[in-house]
Design an enzyme around this catalytic site. Structure first.
Site, PDB file in Angstrom:
ATOM      1  N   SER B 151       0.843  -1.188   0.000  1.00 54.11           N
ATOM      2  CA  SER B 151       0.000   0.000   0.000  1.00 54.11           C
ATOM      3  C   SER B 151       0.890   1.253   0.000  1.00 54.11           C
ATOM      4  O   SER B 151       1.749   1.382  -0.867  1.00 54.11           O
ATOM      5  CB  SER B 151      -0.941  -0.044   1.207  1.00 54.11           C
ATOM      6  OG  SER B 151      -1.988   0.886   1.078  1.00 54.11           O
ATOM      7  N   ASP B 322      -8.522  -6.337  -4.996  1.00 56.95           N
ATOM      8  CA  ASP B 322      -8.157  -5.029  -4.437  1.00 56.95           C
ATOM      9  C   ASP B 322      -8.716  -3.945  -5.355  1.00 56.95           C
ATOM     10  O   ASP B 322      -8.265  -3.791  -6.485  1.00 56.95           O
ATOM     11  CB  ASP B 322      -6.623  -4.938  -4.358  1.00 56.95           C
ATOM     12  CG  ASP B 322      -6.132  -3.633  -3.750  1.00 56.95           C
ATOM     13  OD1 ASP B 322      -6.948  -2.708  -3.517  1.00 56.95           O
ATOM     14  OD2 ASP B 322      -4.907  -3.532  -3.498  1.00 56.95           O
ATOM     15  N   HIS B 355      -7.941  -5.137  -0.643  1.00 56.51           N
ATOM     16  CA  HIS B 355      -6.658  -4.488  -0.385  1.00 56.51           C
ATOM     17  C   HIS B 355      -5.976  -5.036   0.863  1.00 56.51           C
ATOM     18  O   HIS B 355      -4.755  -5.184   0.909  1.00 56.51           O
ATOM     19  CB  HIS B 355      -6.890  -2.981  -0.249  1.00 56.51           C
ATOM     20  CG  HIS B 355      -5.637  -2.203  -0.042  1.00 56.51           C
ATOM     21  ND1 HIS B 355      -4.662  -2.100  -1.015  1.00 56.51           N
ATOM     22  CD2 HIS B 355      -5.177  -1.491   1.016  1.00 56.51           C
ATOM     23  CE1 HIS B 355      -3.662  -1.347  -0.558  1.00 56.51           C
ATOM     24  NE2 HIS B 355      -3.944  -0.977   0.666  1.00 56.51           N
ATOM     25  N   ASP B 356      -6.752  -5.317   1.888  1.00 55.68           N
ATOM     26  CA  ASP B 356      -6.196  -5.804   3.157  1.00 55.68           C
ATOM     27  C   ASP B 356      -5.461  -7.131   3.028  1.00 55.68           C
ATOM     28  O   ASP B 356      -4.764  -7.541   3.967  1.00 55.68           O
ATOM     29  CB  ASP B 356      -7.316  -5.970   4.189  1.00 55.68           C
ATOM     30  CG  ASP B 356      -7.356  -4.803   5.169  1.00 55.68           C
ATOM     31  OD1 ASP B 356      -6.517  -3.885   5.034  1.00 55.68           O
ATOM     32  OD2 ASP B 356      -8.218  -4.809   6.053  1.00 55.68           O
TER      33      ASP B 356
END
Lengths: 379, 379
Positions: B151, B322, B355-356
């Site tokens: 990220s 994501d 995304h996580d």
């Protein structure tokens, strides 16, 4: 009938009710703000009900009395449009729970003589539909040649077909869904928390102070607004372009917290402008109704059961870049309609504009709706 | 070197600077909170810098001093993990602008003796990287066998490779992007507006009052958190399941504004828990740095120019669900690396978690990073 005082723009009626709500409360009276366009045919066969979206209103094709802007769906409703007052009798009512003349948290609770605030009962999409049915009874409109709506309006159209199947010849469901997903609920919860976190919200009891929780409502609107646009549309419209300023006519980073990017400025404007025309509590109530919406759940957990034995014709439309209610949600509806043996047509339209596409100029959408409605007229 | 007091957990150093920031300001001193794990090899060739994400910190593999929770990337850093203190010398520093020991709006402005607040200069991703370089100088670490981040950490890894190419042998860029999109900026702007709309924000000057804008920060966190999860992941984890309560053990709609749905309860918890460990102004500054990030813009508008002549090896990883930094953004990086003639490997991993996913257990991710790092060790 032409001169019937019930018909026309900016009408409002107080119906005695009571309306039994899904939450168990009896609501009485039931106030409804609405507009009609065109004339009801002698045989009553040309009535079309338009259902509006979360922040919409009854001013579908006439000037908005607060903002002075044109109606929100003049591309769909008007002379030469698919829904044409020259041929159709068009009704559009402010939904229950909203703030443009229909009963909601900002209207007066007869038990106290003060605005309901958070004492207003939580309502559902089906409650909105039942209130619209009361209005139609009042107007002397029995069958509907069509119920038409986008987004939350599409949910009402589905709920109409499921709740009053004998009354709905056709339903047009655009950019919508049969149930709110976890992500849909999550975005709404952010908005509600933004409103409730604003100290001016005062537990919903802000009307007397005349100082509503505008900052919280603006943040809620901003968050929701992102979901109405596609990433591609945002990129096309704004990209990373910087905002021009007096001291930086070509735009440059401020290395501060001004709205450097055009997309920031746009969102701030969207948030602020919204607070001029919308009530924060109404936003809470309508988002709650949306989150509660699950048409299958109301019918034993099987969506097809909502349409068992229906004779309503359905037209389902989605947009390929809509990520709020994506095409997959429309397919779920279509599969249920097929399983129920309903007459259903489905089209996915291409647009760069995401969920908002249903409100924008779209010759394809106009053609689809026009063709679908005319097929019913000649049948 | 083993007993060097500069090395270990919970370290903090005040470096004289000055550090010239992208915004033009000279920052002095430059405080850096950091941790190191393992021992620097005699030839200095085993140093790996881990860069953290927006709300991360230097506690990558050791207990967080505030929350008492394990480090945020123990799946990547630790015994038997791809980055192993038994083999590697690992450094992780709190980014400039954050609130865990590095200079930021909550640290003291030497000119006033009070917290900087909004007088802290706006910083960039490259400024964060330059501060890390100052720290490495202080630690006596010259070359990095790798810079690794997910990220915002991936953006720092890219910026490291572009800013100090001679110092970076390899860069691992996970679930990241070379520039923030309009949609990325829009979500951050909602969060900033939520914070600034909180009256307790007081223009950023809230430290003395001891009553920070927690409500606004919680809303900002909630909005951002939705973007970290995939719709499918949210549906799998929560769907429309209702929250059990003492009076409704099986869950039922409250027809009120309690957190009926599990996803609402989860989001509220995420928002609240965040305010215990994070500073609202730091959130403003770091989101601003992210929104300003556009590596191509820093290199004449062509991303490949950022990597011209580079000898750094790159490993780019994306996750298929994501939607914050989707695979298409990683492809843009890979195309630029290819155009620059850089050695680059790219893999898109499948995960339901959006995304996580880069923070979660992922044997595939561990295998990819392990293989990539080992290829460099044996080269």
């Amino acid at each position: 009938m032409n001169d019937d005082p019930r018909f026309g723009l900016n009408r409002r009626v107080v119906l005695p009710g009571p309306l039994r709500l899904d939450g168990g409360t009896l609501l009485s009276p039931v106030e409804v703000g609405y507009e009609t366009y065109g004339r009801l045919a002698d045989n009553g066969g040309n009535a079309i009900l338009i259902c509006h979206a979360l922040t919409g209103d009854q001013h579908v094709a006439a000037t908005h009395p607060v903002t002075g802007k044109p109606g929100w769906w003049t591309r769909m409703v008007g002379p030469g449009r698919p829904i044409d007052p020259a041929r159709h009798f068009v009704i559009c009512a402010n939904v229950l729970g909203s703030c443009m003349g229909s009963s909601g948290p900002a209207t007066v609770n007869p038990a106290t003589g003060k605005p309901w605030g958070m004492a207003f009962p939580v309502i559902t999409i089906r409650d909105m539909v039942r209130a619209q049915a009361l209005l139609l009874d009042h107007l002397g409109v029995e069958p509907l040649m069509a119920v038409v709506g986008g987004s939350m309006g599409g949910m009402q159209a589905l709920s109409w077909a499921a709740t009053f199947p004998e009354r709905v010849s056709a339903a047009v469901v655009i950019a919508s869904t049969a149930r709110h997903s976890a992500q849909n609920i999550a975005f709404h919860e952010v908005g509600r928390q933004a409103i409730m976190a604003d100290p001016k919200w005062r537990g919903g009891d802000y009307y007397a102070a005349g100082d509503p929780p505008a900052a919280g409502l603006a943040v809620a609107r901003m968050a929701a607004h992102i979901t109405y646009l596609s990433e591609a549309g945002l990129t096309e419209k704004f990209g990373r372009r910087l905002q021009a300023r007096p001291d930086r006519p070509d735009g440059a980073k401020s290395f501060g917290f001004d709205a450097d990017f055009q997309v920031e400025s746009y969102l701030r404007h969207q948030g602020l402008a919204f607070t001029d025309r919308f009530d924060a509590n109404a936003y809470l109530y309508i988002t709650r109704a949306l989150d509660y919406f699950d048409l299958a759940e109301e019918h034993g957990g099987t969506l097809a059961h909502a349409f068992a034995g229906t004779r309503t014709r359905f037209c389902i439309v989605s947009f390929d870049t809509d990520w709020l209610y994506p095409t997959s949600e429309s397919r779920v509806i279509v599969h249920a309609l097929n399983a129920a043996g309903a007459r259903a047509s489905f089209v996915e339209l291409s647009s760069p504009f995401g969920h908002d596409a249903f409100l924008l100029e779209s010759p394809e959408l106009a053609r689809v709706v026009d063709g679908f409605l005319r097929a019913g007229e000649t049948a």
